[in-house]
Write a protein that holds these residues in place. Structure first.
Motif, PDB file in Angstrom:
ATOM      1  N   GLN A 609      31.281  57.019   5.424  1.00 56.01           N
ATOM      2  CA  GLN A 609      31.667  56.144   6.526  1.00 56.01           C
ATOM      3  C   GLN A 609      33.054  55.558   6.333  1.00 56.01           C
ATOM      4  O   GLN A 609      33.531  54.839   7.186  1.00 56.01           O
ATOM      5  CB  GLN A 609      30.677  54.979   6.633  1.00 56.01           C
ATOM      6  CG  GLN A 609      29.235  55.390   6.745  1.00 56.01           C
ATOM      7  CD  GLN A 609      28.330  54.176   6.715  1.00 56.01           C
ATOM      8  OE1 GLN A 609      28.755  53.065   6.976  1.00 56.01           O
ATOM      9  NE2 GLN A 609      27.073  54.394   6.391  1.00 56.01           N
ATOM     10  N   ALA A 610      33.685  55.844   5.225  1.00 57.61           N
ATOM     11  CA  ALA A 610      34.902  55.150   4.808  1.00 57.61           C
ATOM     12  C   ALA A 610      34.552  53.690   4.560  1.00 57.61           C
ATOM     13  O   ALA A 610      33.493  53.389   4.047  1.00 57.61           O
ATOM     14  CB  ALA A 610      36.007  55.305   5.838  1.00 57.61           C
ATOM     15  N   THR A 611      35.403  52.759   4.937  1.00 58.34           N
ATOM     16  CA  THR A 611      35.188  51.346   4.657  1.00 58.34           C
ATOM     17  C   THR A 611      34.894  50.615   5.958  1.00 58.34           C
ATOM     18  O   THR A 611      35.674  50.682   6.897  1.00 58.34           O
ATOM     19  CB  THR A 611      36.422  50.737   3.975  1.00 58.34           C
ATOM     20  OG1 THR A 611      36.666  51.426   2.774  1.00 58.34           O
ATOM     21  CG2 THR A 611      36.202  49.269   3.666  1.00 58.34           C
ATOM     22  N   THR A 612      33.780  49.913   6.024  1.00 54.34           N
ATOM     23  CA  THR A 612      33.434  49.136   7.204  1.00 54.34           C
ATOM     24  C   THR A 612      33.356  47.667   6.813  1.00 54.34           C
ATOM     25  O   THR A 612      32.704  47.305   5.848  1.00 54.34           O
ATOM     26  CB  THR A 612      32.089  49.592   7.789  1.00 54.34           C
ATOM     27  OG1 THR A 612      31.089  49.531   6.769  1.00 54.34           O
ATOM     28  CG2 THR A 612      32.188  51.012   8.318  1.00 54.34           C
ATOM     29  N   CYS A 613      34.055  46.838   7.571  1.00 55.88           N
ATOM     30  CA  CYS A 613      34.141  45.410   7.252  1.00 55.88           C
ATOM     31  C   CYS A 613      33.528  44.598   8.385  1.00 55.88           C
ATOM     32  O   CYS A 613      33.785  44.860   9.558  1.00 55.88           O
ATOM     33  CB  CYS A 613      35.590  44.992   7.045  1.00 55.88           C
ATOM     34  SG  CYS A 613      36.394  45.835   5.662  1.00 55.88           S
ATOM     35  N   THR A 614      32.738  43.619   8.022  1.00 53.51           N
ATOM     36  CA  THR A 614      32.053  42.797   9.008  1.00 53.51           C
ATOM     37  C   THR A 614      32.221  41.321   8.653  1.00 53.51           C
ATOM     38  O   THR A 614      32.258  40.943   7.481  1.00 53.51           O
ATOM     39  CB  THR A 614      30.555  43.128   9.059  1.00 53.51           C
ATOM     40  OG1 THR A 614      29.994  42.977   7.752  1.00 53.51           O
ATOM     41  CG2 THR A 614      30.332  44.549   9.531  1.00 53.51           C
ATOM     42  N   PRO A 615      32.315  40.458   9.675  1.00 50.76           N
ATOM     43  CA  PRO A 615      32.417  39.019   9.413  1.00 50.76           C
ATOM     44  C   PRO A 615      31.072  38.446   8.988  1.00 50.76           C
ATOM     45  O   PRO A 615      30.009  38.994   9.289  1.00 50.76           O
ATOM     46  CB  PRO A 615      32.864  38.460  10.770  1.00 50.76           C
ATOM     47  CG  PRO A 615      32.367  39.451  11.759  1.00 50.76           C
ATOM     48  CD  PRO A 615      32.411  40.789  11.092  1.00 50.76           C
ATOM     49  N   PHE A 616      31.112  37.332   8.282  1.00 53.96           N
ATOM     50  CA  PHE A 616      29.900  36.631   7.869  1.00 53.96           C
ATOM     51  C   PHE A 616      30.255  35.175   7.621  1.00 53.96           C
ATOM     52  O   PHE A 616      31.434  34.793   7.614  1.00 53.96           O
ATOM     53  CB  PHE A 616      29.294  37.275   6.610  1.00 53.96           C
ATOM     54  CG  PHE A 616      30.066  36.982   5.350  1.00 53.96           C
ATOM     55  CD1 PHE A 616      29.558  36.122   4.390  1.00 53.96           C
ATOM     56  CD2 PHE A 616      31.309  37.572   5.120  1.00 53.96           C
ATOM     57  CE1 PHE A 616      30.265  35.845   3.234  1.00 53.96           C
ATOM     58  CE2 PHE A 616      32.017  37.306   3.966  1.00 53.96           C
ATOM     59  CZ  PHE A 616      31.496  36.437   3.011  1.00 53.96           C
ATOM     60  N   ASN A 617      29.254  34.333   7.430  1.00 51.39           N
ATOM     61  CA  ASN A 617      29.473  32.900   7.223  1.00 51.39           C
ATOM     62  C   ASN A 617      29.361  32.514   5.756  1.00 51.39           C
ATOM     63  O   ASN A 617      28.460  32.971   5.054  1.00 51.39           O
ATOM     64  CB  ASN A 617      28.456  32.075   8.013  1.00 51.39           C
ATOM     65  CG  ASN A 617      28.670  32.117   9.503  1.00 51.39           C
ATOM     66  OD1 ASN A 617      27.838  32.597  10.239  1.00 51.39           O
ATOM     67  ND2 ASN A 617      29.807  31.598   9.952  1.00 51.39           N
ATOM     68  N   ILE A 618      30.292  31.672   5.310  1.00 54.92           N
ATOM     69  CA  ILE A 618      30.163  30.955   4.048  1.00 54.92           C
ATOM     70  C   ILE A 618      29.689  29.547   4.412  1.00 54.92           C
ATOM     71  O   ILE A 618      30.333  28.872   5.223  1.00 54.92           O
ATOM     72  CB  ILE A 618      31.499  30.897   3.288  1.00 54.92           C
ATOM     73  CG1 ILE A 618      31.987  32.314   2.978  1.00 54.92           C
ATOM     74  CG2 ILE A 618      31.352  30.094   1.996  1.00 54.92           C
ATOM     75  CD1 ILE A 618      33.348  32.358   2.311  1.00 54.92           C
ATOM     76  N   PRO A 619      28.553  29.079   3.867  1.00 61.60           N
ATOM     77  CA  PRO A 619      27.947  27.834   4.358  1.00 61.60           C
ATOM     78  C   PRO A 619      28.883  26.634   4.379  1.00 61.60           C
ATOM     79  O   PRO A 619      28.875  25.862   5.340  1.00 61.60           O
ATOM     80  CB  PRO A 619      26.781  27.610   3.383  1.00 61.60           C
ATOM     81  CG  PRO A 619      26.464  28.973   2.867  1.00 61.60           C
ATOM     82  CD  PRO A 619      27.754  29.705   2.805  1.00 61.60           C
ATOM     83  N   LYS A 620      29.710  26.472   3.327  1.00 65.05           N
ATOM     84  CA  LYS A 620      30.577  25.293   3.280  1.00 65.05           C
ATOM     85  C   LYS A 620      31.804  25.590   2.425  1.00 65.05           C
ATOM     86  O   LYS A 620      31.684  26.144   1.335  1.00 65.05           O
ATOM     87  CB  LYS A 620      29.832  24.087   2.710  1.00 65.05           C
ATOM     88  CG  LYS A 620      30.669  22.808   2.685  1.00 65.05           C
ATOM     89  CD  LYS A 620      29.871  21.614   2.176  1.00 65.05           C
ATOM     90  CE  LYS A 620      29.552  21.719   0.697  1.00 65.05           C
ATOM     91  NZ  LYS A 620      28.899  20.505   0.172  1.00 65.05           N
TER      92      LYS A 620
END
Length: 789
Positions: A609-620
């Protein structure tokens, strides 16, 4: 190179015979004593023109003269002028890229909204950032949440830019050139920039200003396999018409920009190594383990060096046999009118439409097919369309009680195609028995070879839509030396996503998904000022910001997911002081910002797939520190603009890197603990009509983590300083010429470490690491010349 050298010498001869240019920003003139005092610098940080020393916001101001002297030509260059600001190389103008006080967005998600907003002449740029800083009169860097008065998702700050306004009083213009050549006079790449502007009076109270530019860059990276250099071609124009009649003012603007890049995109091999882990799909992380650097004789290292590459942090060479081409087209149109309803009220309306189209084709593995066990070629095409409408009603700011109220509407549509339909392909070579792997090239059908042609192996179609409605207002009451103010923004956001993945290697199977998120939020700001005299201002503020929710795209193995809104709460206190009769301004502030659900980005690495980047949350995330600005003139001849920031911003306890190692308590990626910038210019009389000048600038930062792939110190780059200098002359406030050098000591200034796809045909995590090295990390020596008429 001979052509560029000849051009450089010929222009130099013409320019020195004529001398050089005049500067027209509001912060400084050319000849000693011809400028307004520094305390008269006007900014629009609160959506009205006022002295920078009357604004209860930490602001770094950069005028046109400094922008030209330092060669600030695009958004990412602004990091050299404001120490609290970092801007990553984002050619497509999308996916964020800006950080203020260590808080920001670096994401490869096509619809990731930036934490640092960019506004030009009142128009929110969103995901269609201005391409080139041509004919800019002033840049203001506003630190901290600015959502009360500035549009869309500005949780970390705003870069507020103003272009040079049309002038109906006279016909005028400017022509300027910046010239460097690869290997000439110590310059490590070539760049030639031609700019022009003409001011055309139309009537007694209206004028048209037309500006254009062309830029050519070559020699930043070299493809040693093909024996050619990278190149970058840019051109564009802007037209701005202004009419003032009685109580009515009209501004109309149109712009178009075109950029083509080829033979490289600044990602080069830094080193090889491996992370002996397996990917845990349930958590999105790799199972914890130790980072191990790979040595010669262990596969990938041999394949990289066999091409002639010398992997290192200083590497500007690539080794590719694939097509590498990127194309970006940006256009924008806006109309603003202001009507004075009476002596107390002004009504403002700003309507704008912007569009960006991009097509990119990149060699992801960076190794020729004949040497690697994989061949991975990415291809993405994307379209961005954005429409905004803002209305404001403002009262007279000189009255004891004043206010601004308004409404804002924002709609953005992003669509993208990735995979074979956009030029992507993946080939994975393996072998059976003892047949040498070289015998499997190219595309051998031998029974002892397995050649998996998996174009992507997916066609990936994505579409996002973001729509926001908001009402905002801020009120202020002045009671002598004391002032209090408060404001808020009620925002309704609607974010939706549709995605379709077609698996070409599995008989054309399809997987689709759609997702929608709506949210209502109230962000606010309140504060108090104390101004005992005209030279001193003390202030304190509390503000709550907001950044839209995101929807992570549908990936090959993952459905889309909602990434929660980013909510900062910031406490600030500062002092602004004026010295030397208004010539020198000294400001200091302290801040404490707590960010809930900070939006980060993680990448999953899979050779198919090569490199796939997705956003996510850091709690604080908590950012806290102090920062200061010193700008103006000392005496009649020495001009200075200096600023610094000391900032502690850490990952929360227990936070895991992408390889599963513990980043908890460590400084956040892309956030050096201390940064400082200094710009200085000293002028002196040569004749009655000519001045000489010398100047320098220094940008310094301490060590910085450039990736959250691992907690290993391998991904931390040590502190460094880049130095620029210039010497020249100016005549009659019309002509200017300068010889300049940027990055005098040729210090590599990497932007980010990254992982390339695996080179051994397995599905293990990546074992080749790259670095984004841009032209900011190379010495540039050249000539600047301009003429005003």
């Amino acid at each position: 190179m001979k052509f560029h050298c000849a051009l450089l010498l010929s222009v130099s001869a013409v320019s020195f015979s004529s001398a050089a240019f005049a500067q027209d920003d509001g912060t400084a003139g050319d000849r000693a004593g011809s400028e307004p005092v520094s305390a008269d610098i006007l900014v629009t940080a609160q959506r009205r023109a006022e002295s920078v020393q009357d604004v209860p916001i930490p602001v770094t101001v950069v005028g046109a003269s400094q922008l030209q002297a330092q060669g600030i030509q695009e958004i990412s260059d602004l990091g050299r002028t404001a120490s609290s600001l970092k801007l990553a190389e984002q050619p497509g103008g999308s996916g964020g890229g800006g950080y203020i006080r260590g808080i920001g967005t670096f994401s490869r998600s096509r619809a990731a909204e930036p934490s640092v907003g960019i506004v030009v002449d009142g128009v929110v740029q969103g995901l269609t950032n201005v391409r080139n800083l041509s004919d800019i009169a002033r840049v203001e860097v506003l630190r901290g949440p600015q959502g009360t008065l500035f549009g869309q998702s500005v949780s970390a700050g705003v870069i507020n830019m103003t272009t040079v306004a049309p002038d109906p009083s006279r016909f005028s213009g400017r022509v300027s050139v910046d010239l460097t050549a690869d290997d000439f006079a110590g310059s490590n790449f070539g760049k030639q920039v031609l700019r022009g502007a003409v001011n055309l009076p139309v009537t007694d109270n209206s004028a048209l200003r037309v500006t254009g530019y062309g830029a050519w860059t070559q020699g930043v990276t070299e493809n040693i396999y093909k024996g050619n250099d990278d190149y970058r071609k840019e051109w564009g124009f802007r037209g701005r018409y202004k009419l003032e009649t009685g109580d009515f003012t009209l501004n109309l603007s149109a712009e178009y920009n075109d950029e083509t890049r080829g033979n490289g995109y600044f990602l080069t091999v830094r080193d090889t190594g491996y992370v002996p882990l397996t990917y845990d799909a349930s958590t999105g992380y790799y199972v914890p383990g130790a980072f191990v650097k790979q040595r010669a004789g262990q596969g990938s290292y041999d394949r990289v060096t066999a091409c002639g590459l010398k992997p290192s942090i200083n590497n500007y060479e690539t080794c590719s046999d694939a097509v590498d081409l990127q194309r970006y087209k940006t256009q924008g149109y806006s109309g603003q009118f202001d009507v004075a309803l009476n002596d107390l009220l002004t009504f403002t309306s700003i309507t704008a439409w912007r569009k960006l189209t991009s097509t990119t084709n990149n060699d992801i593995d960076n190794i020729p097919e004949a040497l690697a066990l994989t061949s991975v070629q990415s291809g993405v095409s994307a379209d961005y369309n954005q429409l905004t409408q803002e209305v404001r009603l403002s009262s007279d700011a000189k009255r004891p009680f004043s206010f601004t109220v308004g409404g804002f509407w924002y709609r953005n549509n992003v669509s993208s195609i990735a995979g074979p339909a956009a030029g992507a392909s993946t080939k994975i070579y393996t072998r059976k028995g003892s047949l040498p792997i070289a015998s499997c090239f190219p595309d051998s059908t031998s029974a002892l070879c397995n050649v998996y042609i998996t174009p992507g192996a997916f066609n990936n179609f994505q579409e996002w839509r973001t729509e926001n409605f908001s009402g905002f207002g801020e009120a202020r009451y002045n009671a002598g030396a004391f002032s209090v103010f408060a404001g808020g923004r009620l925002n309704y956001s609607d974010v939706s996503h549709r995605g379709l993945v077609v698996n070409l290697s599995a008989g054309g199977t399809e997987r689709s998904a759609s997702l929608k998120s709506t949210d209502t939020d109230f962000s606010w700001r309140s504060g108090v000022e104390y101004k005992p005299n005209r030279d001193l201002l003390l202030y304190g503020t509390v503000s709550r910001g907001y950044k839209n929710a995101q929807i992570a795209p549908i990936q090959n193995n993952d459905n889309p997911a909602i990434v929660l809104p980013e909510i900062p709460t910031s406490y600030e206190a500062g002092v602004k002081s004026t010295w030397l009769g208004g010539r020198l301004l000294a400001n200091l502030s302290g801040f404490y910002t707590r960010v809930k659900d900070y939006q980060g980005s993680k990448c999953a690495i899979d050779v198919s797939q090569a490199t796939t980047c997705t956003p996510f949350n850091i709690p604080k995330v908590i950012s806290k520190g102090i920062e200061g600005d010193l700008f103006g003139r000392i005496g009649d001849n020495l001009r200075i603009n200096a600023n610094f920031i000391y900032n502690v911003v850490k990952y929360p306890d227990g936070f895991l890197a992408q390889d599963g190692s513990n980043l908890g308590g460590m400084q956040l990626a892309n956030a050096p603990r201390f940064s400082a910038s200094v710009y200085s210019d000293y002028s002196f009389a040569l004749t009655d009509s000519a001045d000489g000048f010398v100047g320098f600038d220094v940008s310094y930062k301490t060590k910085e983590r450039l990736s959250d792939l691992s907690a290993s110190s391998y991904f931390v780059y040590g502190g460094y300083a880049t130095v620029g200098a210039r010497i020249g002359a100016k005549v009659d406030d019309r002509w200017r010429v300068a010889l300049y050098v940027q990055n005098l000591f040729n210090h590599t200034a990497p932007q980010q470490f990254s992982a390339l796809v695996n080179q051994d045909g397995s599905r293990a995590p990546a074992n080749v690491y790259g670095v984004f090295n841009t032209l900011a990390g190379l010495r540039q020596v050249g000539l600047q010349a301009s003429m005003d008429f």
